[in-house]
Design a protein around this motif. Structure first.
Motif, PDB file in Angstrom:
ATOM      1  N   UNK A 116       0.817  -1.126  -0.078  1.00  0.00           N
ATOM      2  CA  UNK A 116      -0.081   0.017   0.062  1.00  0.00           C
ATOM      3  C   UNK A 116       0.758   1.367   0.014  1.00  0.00           C
ATOM      4  N   UNK A 117       0.334   2.139  -0.592  1.00  0.00           N
ATOM      5  CA  UNK A 117       1.138   3.444  -0.703  1.00  0.00           C
ATOM      6  C   UNK A 117       0.120   4.711  -0.371  1.00  0.00           C
ATOM      7  N   UNK A 118       0.842   5.670   0.507  1.00  0.00           N
ATOM      8  CA  UNK A 118      -0.273   6.860   0.700  1.00  0.00           C
ATOM      9  C   UNK A 118      -0.470   7.453  -0.558  1.00  0.00           C
ATOM     10  N   UNK A 119      -1.573   8.369  -0.430  1.00  0.00           N
ATOM     11  CA  UNK A 119      -1.599   9.363  -1.435  1.00  0.00           C
ATOM     12  C   UNK A 119      -0.864  10.496  -1.213  1.00  0.00           C
ATOM     13  N   UNK A 120      -0.790  11.472  -2.560  1.00  0.00           N
ATOM     14  CA  UNK A 120       0.280  12.405  -2.169  1.00  0.00           C
ATOM     15  C   UNK A 120       0.295  13.751  -2.956  1.00  0.00           C
ATOM     16  N   UNK A 121       1.001  14.587  -2.577  1.00  0.00           N
ATOM     17  CA  UNK A 121       0.838  16.029  -3.145  1.00  0.00           C
ATOM     18  C   UNK A 121      -0.227  16.826  -2.771  1.00  0.00           C
TER      19      UNK A 121
END
Ligand code: B12
Lengths: 488, 213
Positions: free
Chosen positions: A100-105
């Motif tokens: 899993x990856x965090x959402x970003x920017x």
């Protein structure tokens, strides 16, 4: 454990069969050969020209013949590893696990203390990295919000430095828009691992570059991608056609447009840096004709996302996807049901990396509460995707004989051995009795998550970077500030 | 016959039929019908109804945009025939663009389309617009409003740059500044001394109308 096992995955839900995937592939090749793509960068255009594309330098147009796409597909590696500052957090993308990856920017946050919605600053970014570092289910950290209290031209460097300093996980990002920024980012990451050669061997960062639908490669981001590839940093192109606005209204048509952007990006990179590590991705969605908004929480978005993973498998590339996206403006009901719906397909589709955790309001708003809730939603979905394992051990016939009618299984070794893996154990969901829940303060899920976020921030401290590394990073940023500000 | 041609212009807009609108406009010229009446009562009436329907959520964006296109192409035929001194009563002139360094243009294009459909005369500078181009166009067309869009937090400061350049060129008190885009907020508008912020295209039209009252 940070990865979710996908080898026993029930699912591999199929949206498209082989015939349909072939049809999309051939349609894409036809578009690349006949209509081509606009490539704003002279450097990239030169690379394509030399490789044998038909190039119109005045219009910046490249027609890409099918044999070059084939060649690029054979050059790229089938499996890659995303390394991390702490080697235990390295991620092998070989199709057997989902990370899993965090959402970003994002651009805004809701202040954890005051509840006020405001623009994000560097301190918020550090806080989000710390929480993500703590949550075991998260494998990749994408700088969740932007350090808007730092000078604009050097923000990407502040964002990277803050991320590397506050999490020991792999850092993936998306905001690099010039090759100069890329060079400074490579320097910063190299410092953390002990040099550029080491970074090539153990890339602790990776970078995403947006294409411009329909069928256009922006100048700066593409040149930055080439720069990263030459340094051994994994990259990918992220097409975002919006069905009806920047792609055909039909989902198949928008898939072709997005795939043409991905594959032309692949050709550019594999011609510039043969064998460079790459991922496949797409964030196609639909355009809401009534409210004039890009849709992040729609069922069409879910379908398009799932199809992109099938294309990644078709091309034998590691895949990453958005997911868990929502248009909600605060943590709560809409956020959770949209995230559950848009997270389901990517999780079932068998991506290597599924992102989207922790942002709201069409990927622009960070809240610590939602990050914690999203990790739980993802865990539940993964459990669903696992299905039920059936074999001698799990059928447990001997045990059933032993206990016989009327007994119980609570104190059996078999129970002890399987209880942590066979069932999903929620950290947030309330399964108490009504009375117990009331006694504990009748907390909503969001309140429970807020409490947890505060606990993590109080207790968790990722291993700091060495003092001299910190100092050198600071110097690079100051040097970059001088140079990048002068350039603007 | 005159009634008839007005209805045909109006119907063409209401049916999102660019070809019929152009055909009717050509006929206006051929028959010597008053072009001003054709614009204001034929096309204008049609577009007003389309705008209302859109705001009520009855029709979709492509319909609105095609109606605006029908208006625009017919106008190109009718305008040169206007007698000297008459001018069409546009609500106001708007120069709009996405700031330099930023290629996000979908939101800005929609705002431009909505403004056109609502009766504004719109000059769309596209995306990645240099500050000087904003200022020059505002001056050249004597704009009433300048609209700027930014979708990146790193390009928002360009809006300040444009406001400063307008000041320097002595244009700031002649033109209203409106800003928008996902990371932009009312607080930001205030900070850079813009006149207004609008969160979406429908709000943008209302804000523009209010500013020119
Ligand atoms: C689609 C999209 C793209 C498309 C743009 C296509 C195009 N032709 O415009 C593509 C894929 C090309 C793209 C590229 C990039 N993108 Co982009 N993109 C988006 C996305 C997902 C949606 C934007 C959109 O079109 N929305 C739909 C429209 C209708 O909404 P809107 O623009 O907000 O406009 C409405 C209102 O804001 C208002 N409005 C807008 N303008 C104006 C102007 C005035 C005067 C007024 C009154 C009102 C107004 O009215 C509009 C209509 O209702 C956003 C996320 C988001 N939710 O905003 C990211 C986002 C803006 N992108 C982002 C990034 C980082 C990039 C890239 C830098 C990535 C890269 N490294 O390649 C590049 C940009 C390169 C550059 N030099 O500009 C980030 C910005 C992060 C930050 N902190 O600044 C965002 C927030 C996504 C994210 N969370 O990571 N992107």
């Amino acid at each position: 454990m940070i990865g979710f096992d996908t080898t026993s995955q029930l699912s591999s839900c199929h949206i498209l069969d082989k015939e349909a995937l072939d049809a999309i592939h051939h349609a894409t090749l036809e578009v690349l050969e006949k209509t081509g793509v606009i490539v704003e960068s002279d450097e990239a255009l030169g690379i394509l020209d030399e490789a044998g594309c038909t190039v119109d330098h005045r219009r910046h147009l490249a027609l890409i013949p099918p044999h070059l796409v084939k060649e690029a597909l054979t050059r790229k590696p089938k499996r890659i590893t995303l390394n991390a500052r702490k080697p235990k957090n390295d991620l092998k993308l070989d199709g057997s696990q989902m990370f899993l990856c965090t959402d970003g920017s994002g651009t805004h946050t809701i202040d954890l203390e005051t509840g006020e919605r405001r623009s994000s600053i560097k301190e918020d970014l550090a806080m989000s990295a710390k929480i993500a570092d703590h949550i075991e289910a998260i494998g990749v950290y994408w700088p969740m919000i932007t350090s808007q209290d730092m000078p604009a031209p050097a923000r990407v460097l502040h964002d990277l430095e803050t991320s590397i300093a506050n999490t020991e996980k792999h850092v993936m990002f998306e905001t690099t828009t010039t090759p100069d920024e890329a060079r400074f980012q490579i320097e910063i990451a190299a410092l953390a691992v002990g040099g550029k050669e080491e970074l090539k061997r153990r890339p602790i960062i990776s970078s995403c570059h947006c294409t411009i639908a329909p069928l256009k490669h922006d100048k700066g981001p593409t040149e930055a991608a080439i720069e990263f590839s030459r340094a051994g940093v994994p990259v990918y192109f992220l097409p975002m056609p919006q069905a009806g606005a920047t792609g055909p209204i039909t989902l198949a048509g928008s898939t072709v447009v997005g795939n043409a952007e991905s594959l032309s990006g692949l050709v550019i990179i594999q011609m510039a840096a043969p064998g460079a590590p790459m991922l496949y991705s797409s964030e196609a969605s639909n355009f809401d004709m009534k409210n004039l908004r890009w849709c992040a929480g729609s069922p069409e978005c879910g379908l398009l996302t799932a199809v992109s993973s099938e294309l990644a498998r078709y091309y034998e590339m590691p895949s990453t996807s958005a997911g868990f996206s929502t248009d909600a403006k605060m943590p709560g009901a809409q956020a959770c049901y949209e995230k559950a719906v848009t997270g389901t397909l990517p999780v079932f589709a068998g991506y290597d990396i599924v992102g989207g955790l922790g942002l709201l309001d069409a990927c622009t708003l960070f809240t610590p509460e939602q990050l914690i809730i999203d990790a739980e939603i993802a865990g539940m979905l993964h459990q669903l995707a696992q299905g039920i394992e059936v074999n001698e051990e799990t059928l447990a016939v001997d045990l059933i004989h032993k206990i016989g009618p009327g007994g119980n299984y609570l104190t059996e070794k078999h129970t002890l051995e399987h209880m942590r893996k066979e069932h999903f154990i929620p950290e947030l969901a309330d399964r108490h009795s009504y009375e117990a829940w009331k006694k504990a303060g009748s907390k909503t899920t969001v309140e429970a998550a807020r409490k947890k976020a505060k606990e993590i921030l109080k207790e968790h401290q990722p291993a700091p970077l060495e003092k001299d590394v910190q100092k050198e990073m600071g110097e690079i940023i100051r040097k970059a500030e001088r140079q990048l500000i002068r350039n603007t | 016959m005159p009634e008839n041609i007005l209805n045909r212009l109006k119907d063409a807009v209401l049916k999102y039929d660019v070809e019929s609108a152009v055909e009717a406009a050509n006929e206006v010229i051929k028959t010597g019908f008053d072009p001003l009446e054709a614009i204001e009562q034929g096309l204008g009436d049609g577009l007003r109804i389309v705008g209302e329907k859109f705001e009520a959520g009855e029709i979709f964006l492509p319909e609105l945009m095609i109606a605006a296109q029908a208006m625009k192409q017919s106008l190109a035929i009718l305008k040169p025939a206007l007698t000297e001194g008459t001018s069409i009563k546009a609500l106001g002139r708007v120069v709009i663009g996405t700031v330099e360094g930023d290629i996000h243009d979908i939101g800005k294009t929609i705002v431009a389309a909505m403004l056109t459909a609502s009766g504004f005369e719109v000059y769309d500078l596209g995306c990645d617009t240099p500050t000087s181009k904003f200022v020059d166009t505002v001056k050249d067309v004597e704009a009433d409003i300048i609209g700027m869009s930014a979708l990146l937090t790193t390009t928002m400061p360009k809006m300040t740059e444009v406001v400063n350049a307008l000041n320097k060129a002595g244009l700031r008190d002649k033109v209203k500044v409106v800003v928008g885009g996902a990371p932009v907020s009312a607080a930001w508008a205030k900070e850079i001394k813009a006149d207004a912020y609008a969160e979406d295209a429908i709000a943008a039209v209302n804000v523009a109308k209010k500013l020119l009252q």
